[in-house]
Design a protein around this motif. Sequence first.
Motif, PDB file in Angstrom:
ATOM      1  N   ASP A 172     -17.095   2.396  -9.350  1.00 35.39           N
ATOM      2  CA  ASP A 172     -16.474   1.085  -9.528  1.00 35.39           C
ATOM      3  C   ASP A 172     -15.394   1.142 -10.582  1.00 35.39           C
ATOM      4  OD1 ASP A 172     -19.471  -0.947  -9.051  1.00 35.39           O
ATOM      5  OD2 ASP A 172     -18.276   0.298  -7.714  1.00 35.39           O
ATOM      6  N   LYS A 173     -15.674   1.855 -11.568  1.00 36.85           N
ATOM      7  CA  LYS A 173     -14.724   1.949 -12.670  1.00 36.85           C
ATOM      8  C   LYS A 173     -13.407   2.515 -12.178  1.00 36.85           C
ATOM      9  CE  LYS A 173     -14.112   4.138 -17.167  1.00 36.85           C
ATOM     10  NZ  LYS A 173     -14.698   5.033 -18.173  1.00 36.85           N
ATOM     11  N   TRP A 174     -13.487   3.575 -11.418  1.00 42.59           N
ATOM     12  CA  TRP A 174     -12.247   4.166 -10.947  1.00 42.59           C
ATOM     13  C   TRP A 174     -11.577   3.306  -9.906  1.00 42.59           C
ATOM     14  CZ3 TRP A 174      -9.115   7.199 -13.132  1.00 42.59           C
ATOM     15  CH2 TRP A 174      -9.576   8.122 -14.083  1.00 42.59           C
ATOM     16  N   LEU A 175     -12.342   2.611  -9.217  1.00 45.19           N
ATOM     17  CA  LEU A 175     -11.763   1.686  -8.252  1.00 45.19           C
ATOM     18  C   LEU A 175     -10.915   0.646  -8.968  1.00 45.19           C
ATOM     19  CD1 LEU A 175     -12.082   1.629  -5.192  1.00 45.19           C
ATOM     20  CD2 LEU A 175     -13.816  -0.095  -5.469  1.00 45.19           C
ATOM     21  N   LEU A 176     -11.505   0.085  -9.979  1.00 43.59           N
ATOM     22  CA  LEU A 176     -10.775  -0.915 -10.743  1.00 43.59           C
ATOM     23  C   LEU A 176      -9.572  -0.314 -11.446  1.00 43.59           C
ATOM     24  CD1 LEU A 176     -13.326  -3.343 -12.370  1.00 43.59           C
ATOM     25  CD2 LEU A 176     -11.396  -3.885 -10.938  1.00 43.59           C
ATOM     26  N   HIS A 177      -9.789   0.834 -11.953  1.00 42.65           N
ATOM     27  CA  HIS A 177      -8.670   1.462 -12.641  1.00 42.65           C
ATOM     28  C   HIS A 177      -7.526   1.777 -11.692  1.00 42.65           C
ATOM     29  CE1 HIS A 177      -9.768   2.173 -16.893  1.00 42.65           C
ATOM     30  NE2 HIS A 177     -11.000   2.015 -16.452  1.00 42.65           N
ATOM     31  N   SER A 178      -7.882   2.142 -10.511  1.00 37.13           N
ATOM     32  CA  SER A 178      -6.836   2.401  -9.520  1.00 37.13           C
ATOM     33  C   SER A 178      -6.041   1.148  -9.245  1.00 37.13           C
ATOM     34  CB  SER A 178      -7.463   2.903  -8.222  1.00 37.13           C
ATOM     35  OG  SER A 178      -8.282   4.009  -8.466  1.00 37.13           O
TER      36      SER A 178
ATOM     37  N   LEU B 112       0.688   8.498  -8.252  1.00 41.47           N
ATOM     38  CA  LEU B 112      -0.514   7.999  -8.920  1.00 41.47           C
ATOM     39  C   LEU B 112      -1.754   8.574  -8.243  1.00 41.47           C
ATOM     40  CD1 LEU B 112       0.473   4.256  -9.343  1.00 41.47           C
ATOM     41  CD2 LEU B 112       0.505   6.065 -11.078  1.00 41.47           C
ATOM     42  N   PRO B 113      -2.722   8.887  -9.042  1.00 40.03           N
ATOM     43  CA  PRO B 113      -3.955   9.475  -8.479  1.00 40.03           C
ATOM     44  C   PRO B 113      -4.865   8.405  -7.881  1.00 40.03           C
ATOM     45  CG  PRO B 113      -4.113   9.346 -10.865  1.00 40.03           C
ATOM     46  CD  PRO B 113      -2.762   8.817 -10.494  1.00 40.03           C
ATOM     47  N   ILE B 114      -4.407   7.953  -6.786  1.00 39.32           N
ATOM     48  CA  ILE B 114      -5.167   6.861  -6.176  1.00 39.32           C
ATOM     49  C   ILE B 114      -5.787   7.374  -4.885  1.00 39.32           C
ATOM     50  CG2 ILE B 114      -4.934   4.598  -5.113  1.00 39.32           C
ATOM     51  CD1 ILE B 114      -2.635   4.112  -7.061  1.00 39.32           C
ATOM     52  N   PRO B 115      -7.044   7.065  -4.689  1.00 38.47           N
ATOM     53  CA  PRO B 115      -7.674   7.515  -3.438  1.00 38.47           C
ATOM     54  C   PRO B 115      -6.996   6.875  -2.248  1.00 38.47           C
ATOM     55  CG  PRO B 115      -9.086   5.980  -4.634  1.00 38.47           C
ATOM     56  CD  PRO B 115      -7.974   6.330  -5.538  1.00 38.47           C
ATOM     57  N   SER B 116      -6.937   7.606  -1.217  1.00 39.90           N
ATOM     58  CA  SER B 116      -6.173   7.157  -0.064  1.00 39.90           C
ATOM     59  C   SER B 116      -6.955   7.219   1.235  1.00 39.90           C
ATOM     60  CB  SER B 116      -4.905   8.002   0.060  1.00 39.90           C
ATOM     61  OG  SER B 116      -5.274   9.362   0.153  1.00 39.90           O
TER      62      SER B 116
ATOM     63  N   GLU C  41     -12.819   8.912   0.462  1.00 36.45           N
ATOM     64  CA  GLU C  41     -12.570   9.053  -0.972  1.00 36.45           C
ATOM     65  C   GLU C  41     -13.025   7.818  -1.724  1.00 36.45           C
ATOM     66  OE1 GLU C  41      -8.646  10.267  -2.189  1.00 36.45           O
ATOM     67  OE2 GLU C  41      -8.400  11.394  -0.307  1.00 36.45           O
ATOM     68  N   LEU C  42     -12.714   6.720  -1.152  1.00 38.45           N
ATOM     69  CA  LEU C  42     -13.076   5.482  -1.824  1.00 38.45           C
ATOM     70  C   LEU C  42     -14.582   5.333  -1.937  1.00 38.45           C
ATOM     71  CD1 LEU C  42     -10.454   3.133  -0.222  1.00 38.45           C
ATOM     72  CD2 LEU C  42     -10.657   3.636  -2.642  1.00 38.45           C
ATOM     73  N   GLN C  43     -15.265   5.813  -0.955  1.00 39.21           N
ATOM     74  CA  GLN C  43     -16.710   5.696  -1.023  1.00 39.21           C
ATOM     75  C   GLN C  43     -17.292   6.548  -2.134  1.00 39.21           C
ATOM     76  OE1 GLN C  43     -17.871   6.775   2.895  1.00 39.21           O
ATOM     77  NE2 GLN C  43     -17.698   4.694   3.699  1.00 39.21           N
ATOM     78  N   GLN C  44     -16.546   7.526  -2.513  1.00 37.69           N
ATOM     79  CA  GLN C  44     -17.127   8.443  -3.478  1.00 37.69           C
ATOM     80  C   GLN C  44     -16.841   8.047  -4.910  1.00 37.69           C
ATOM     81  OE1 GLN C  44     -15.416  12.127  -2.235  1.00 37.69           O
ATOM     82  NE2 GLN C  44     -16.459  12.077  -0.251  1.00 37.69           N
TER      83      GLN C  44
ATOM     84  N   LYS D  17       1.176  15.651   5.595  1.00 33.65           N
ATOM     85  CA  LYS D  17       0.900  14.472   4.774  1.00 33.65           C
ATOM     86  C   LYS D  17       1.874  14.473   3.615  1.00 33.65           C
ATOM     87  CE  LYS D  17      -3.439  13.532   3.616  1.00 33.65           C
ATOM     88  NZ  LYS D  17      -4.884  13.676   3.362  1.00 33.65           N
ATOM     89  N   ARG D  18       2.689  13.504   3.635  1.00 35.91           N
ATOM     90  CA  ARG D  18       3.742  13.490   2.623  1.00 35.91           C
ATOM     91  C   ARG D  18       3.285  12.727   1.390  1.00 35.91           C
ATOM     92  NH1 ARG D  18       9.494  14.345   4.331  1.00 35.91           N
ATOM     93  NH2 ARG D  18       9.372  15.085   6.464  1.00 35.91           N
ATOM     94  N   ASN D  19       2.271  13.224   0.839  1.00 38.88           N
ATOM     95  CA  ASN D  19       1.843  12.575  -0.388  1.00 38.88           C
ATOM     96  C   ASN D  19       2.169  13.404  -1.626  1.00 38.88           C
ATOM     97  OD1 ASN D  19       0.121  14.580   0.261  1.00 38.88           O
ATOM     98  ND2 ASN D  19      -1.738  13.437  -0.209  1.00 38.88           N
ATOM     99  N   SER D  20       2.684  14.502  -1.402  1.00 38.91           N
ATOM    100  CA  SER D  20       3.087  15.339  -2.535  1.00 38.91           C
ATOM    101  C   SER D  20       4.289  16.161  -2.107  1.00 38.91           C
ATOM    102  CB  SER D  20       1.939  16.239  -2.990  1.00 38.91           C
ATOM    103  OG  SER D  20       1.622  17.173  -1.977  1.00 38.91           O
ATOM    104  N   PRO D  21       5.009  16.481  -3.011  1.00 41.08           N
ATOM    105  CA  PRO D  21       6.209  17.289  -2.661  1.00 41.08           C
ATOM    106  C   PRO D  21       5.865  18.629  -2.046  1.00 41.08           C
ATOM    107  CG  PRO D  21       6.384  16.385  -4.888  1.00 41.08           C
ATOM    108  CD  PRO D  21       4.990  16.139  -4.426  1.00 41.08           C
ATOM    109  N   SER D  22       4.719  19.092  -2.376  1.00 51.32           N
ATOM    110  CA  SER D  22       4.383  20.448  -1.915  1.00 51.32           C
ATOM    111  C   SER D  22       3.468  20.431  -0.693  1.00 51.32           C
ATOM    112  CB  SER D  22       3.705  21.209  -3.050  1.00 51.32           C
ATOM    113  OG  SER D  22       2.529  20.525  -3.434  1.00 51.32           O
ATOM    114  N   SER D  23       3.587  19.462   0.053  1.00 52.21           N
ATOM    115  CA  SER D  23       2.695  19.422   1.207  1.00 52.21           C
ATOM    116  C   SER D  23       3.194  20.351   2.312  1.00 52.21           C
ATOM    117  CB  SER D  23       2.631  17.993   1.732  1.00 52.21           C
ATOM    118  OG  SER D  23       3.924  17.534   2.017  1.00 52.21           O
ATOM    119  N   GLU D  24       2.234  20.717   3.135  1.00 51.95           N
ATOM    120  CA  GLU D  24       2.550  21.671   4.179  1.00 51.95           C
ATOM    121  C   GLU D  24       2.097  21.128   5.530  1.00 51.95           C
ATOM    122  OE1 GLU D  24       1.498  25.666   1.712  1.00 51.95           O
ATOM    123  OE2 GLU D  24      -0.018  24.824   3.074  1.00 51.95           O
TER     124      GLU D  24
END
Lengths: 232, 622
Positions: free
Chosen positions: A109-115, A95-99, A103-106, B80-87
């Motif tokens: 709100d909408k994407w935060l909620l969607h995440s 899932l395209p979730i900021p980690s 990233e979260l600061q950028q 960083k194992r967040n994707s299969p293609s990580s290095e």
Amino acid sequence: CFTDFFFLQWGVWALLLWPCLVVISNPEDCKEDHGSLTRCPSISQEKLLDRIIHHAELIYRVSEELCSLFEEMFIPFPLRIQSNLAAYACITKTLPIPSSKSELQQISDKWLLHSVLMLVQSWIEPLVYLQMTLDHYDHAPDTLLNKTKWVSEKLVSLEQGVVALIKKMLDDGTLATAYNDQSVPQNDVQPEVLESVMKDYVLISCFKKDAHKMETFLKLLKCRQTDRYNCA
Amino acid sequence: MAVSLSYDLLLLLVISSLDWSSTPGSAFLTDHNRMTSSAPVEPHFTECMSRDLETFRCWWSPGTFHNLSSPEELRVFYLKRNSPSSEWKECPEYSHLNRECFFDANHTSIWIPYCLQLRGQNNITYFNEDDCFSVENIVRPDPPVSLNWTLLIVSPSGLSYDVMVSWEPPPSADVSTGWMRIEYEIQYRERNATTWEALETQPHTQQTIYGLQAGTEYEVHIRTKMKGFPKFGDFSDSIFVKVTEIPLRESAVLLTLVLTFGVAGILILIMLIVVSHQQRLMMILLPPVPAPKIKGIDSELLKKGKLEELDFILNGGGLGGLPTYISDYYQDEPWVEFIEVDEEDADCGEKEDQKSSDTQRLLGLPQRSVGCFSADSHPDDDSGRASCYDTDLSEQDTHLLAASLLPGQPEDEEAFLHPDEKAPASETNKSPLIQTESEGKPTWINTDLYAQVSNVMPSGGVVLSPGQQLRIQENTEKESQKKGTLGEDTSKLNKPQFQLLVVDPDGSGYTSEITARQISTPPSSLVPGEGYQTIYPQPMETKPAAPSEPNQSPYILPDSPQTRLFAPVADYTVVQELDTHQSLLLNLPTQQPPPPCLPQHPLKAPVAIGYVTPDLLGNLSS
């Protein structure tokens, strides 16, 4: 998961029931009917967000207990490290979730909620599956099953709350089932793990991590709502 | 990828289950002890730690391989194992001095597993699968800052106290935005102790420590951890808590105990005394109600008719002159109320002492009786004159009344009341009074005094006006009257003096205190049975004083034969009506006892010549 928290399970279990009563019995609360999200016009946005955060905190706490309980009962000590290792086997890694905080600061709100919504929606089914598997265990204690069941239910309410909040905040009414279609690659998990125990353990660990993620996202969102300039 | 993953897991399972303790440098993420082994230690990571969930750093050690002594030879790579293609990527920031690799915020991802490996020269890789982690799991927050303590309360004994310790969250942890949820754990110990006491972890920035001993110094420090994660940060700097003992408190406690026990003991003692002296206390608290009696006189004497003794007591006993005749008279009349000869009644006693003659005593009697009655709390025996008498009559009124009763001596009422001479009580006074009537009436009543009611006083007393005859007598007797003595002089016999009648309900006679004979007419001239007759204010003839009469003469109207007026006091008569001159028209005496003065007092006679109560007046006029 760590053994330290096993002794807290009872106390926290009792503590968890109380907020549920508060949340559910409040007349202002939205009914937990699937089709009745439009029946809650009276609750304010701040209160809704607070309630969502409360839910997320509780879910995280229970998931942590669940993990430690499971680990203590079924996972031998040498294998307990595998939770970190198996972190990349989590189902939500795609899932395209900021980690990161930056990233979260950028993100907005909408994407935060969607995440958050994405996370929640992706865990509803696996938890149901986990419930089913745990029933097949020979010596699964009732607390384990109850906790799993409780978390599964609360997750559903959390989803409803987040959807309602998105509607309120973003005036976006098209999200009801937007992410339900996104299939969680559960099928990938099942045949890979040799033992269902390990698989469940990984599942629980992943869920615990994601619960923490949800909680953190929502807290950031809350901070942004109250004081945008000082928050992340 | 999936297959490799499963194989990784399988391999891991097998290796771990066989000998988990043989992996050096493993599990820096967990807290369990590592087994030391004699085998050479390869370069490994000692620890990876994050303080704020935004950055983290890892430290490594080269191990015992000497050929890797140069720090720069080892390089850190992470994945960083967040994707299969990580290095594998190299550490973004080295600190070779500390053998530390620092990951800044841009390179830090939360919730994503990191794997680190050390690579030496020749691409020798020292990789341990155990060194994979997620950043949130390696967070060790900084300790709190600005610790201080305040005294909450000291126990009453002064031996123990509670303190409130407060602090600030670590500045590096972003608690305000909710990024991190931090819990605090306080530990304290006595100054020289070895083990710490830990309180329960809680998320607030203050906590109370209970039950510290006074006089002992305590050391307190705090550490933090992320809520939901097990790793604690370092301890903060210690602060020292000490409260000196307050010895006064101990003594206060002792004093309180002593007082309590003392009071309890005293109460028990009082209870014992009360119980043991119950009877006496009952006497003191609830004294018996005194029966009416004259001090010094046994009521038995009266009953038995010991006249002489009674007279002695009354006259010679220093109690003043209670007229003996009265006592004689009254000895048969139980309904008669005696004057309280109690000396405590000063007024009564005073008057008593000052009356020398019998008449004075008689006259003083009503006064005294009135006064006494008003002063004393006589029992309900309202027999006799007192019943018809307004007991509320004040002494003033009685004096006035008595004075007005005395003919022509209004100015001398003081003299009258306070005679200069005191007539010693003597038997001689008594004797004439004790003359008995032929009818067997009270012996001392020789004559009756009749008088015209000239005025009724608001207090209920009656002012009688003497007749002309009496006035004349007064003039003649002025001299003696001037003396103000109502003694036994014969001259005073001519003084018409009003006397208040004490009505005898039994009809045995007038209970008037008439002591004097009729001045002009002998008592024998009185026609018994004659009732009272109208008394007119007519000029009175001068009546010669009866020399033989030592006592005062009754009021006698000159006009009417005194015999008429001095009918033997056998019966009571009813006043029929009042004349225009406010004279009483009386009935012939009947043998019947007169109707009572007041409904509730059958003993009261309707008529007392010298006195009419307002009730009577009302009855008469109606």
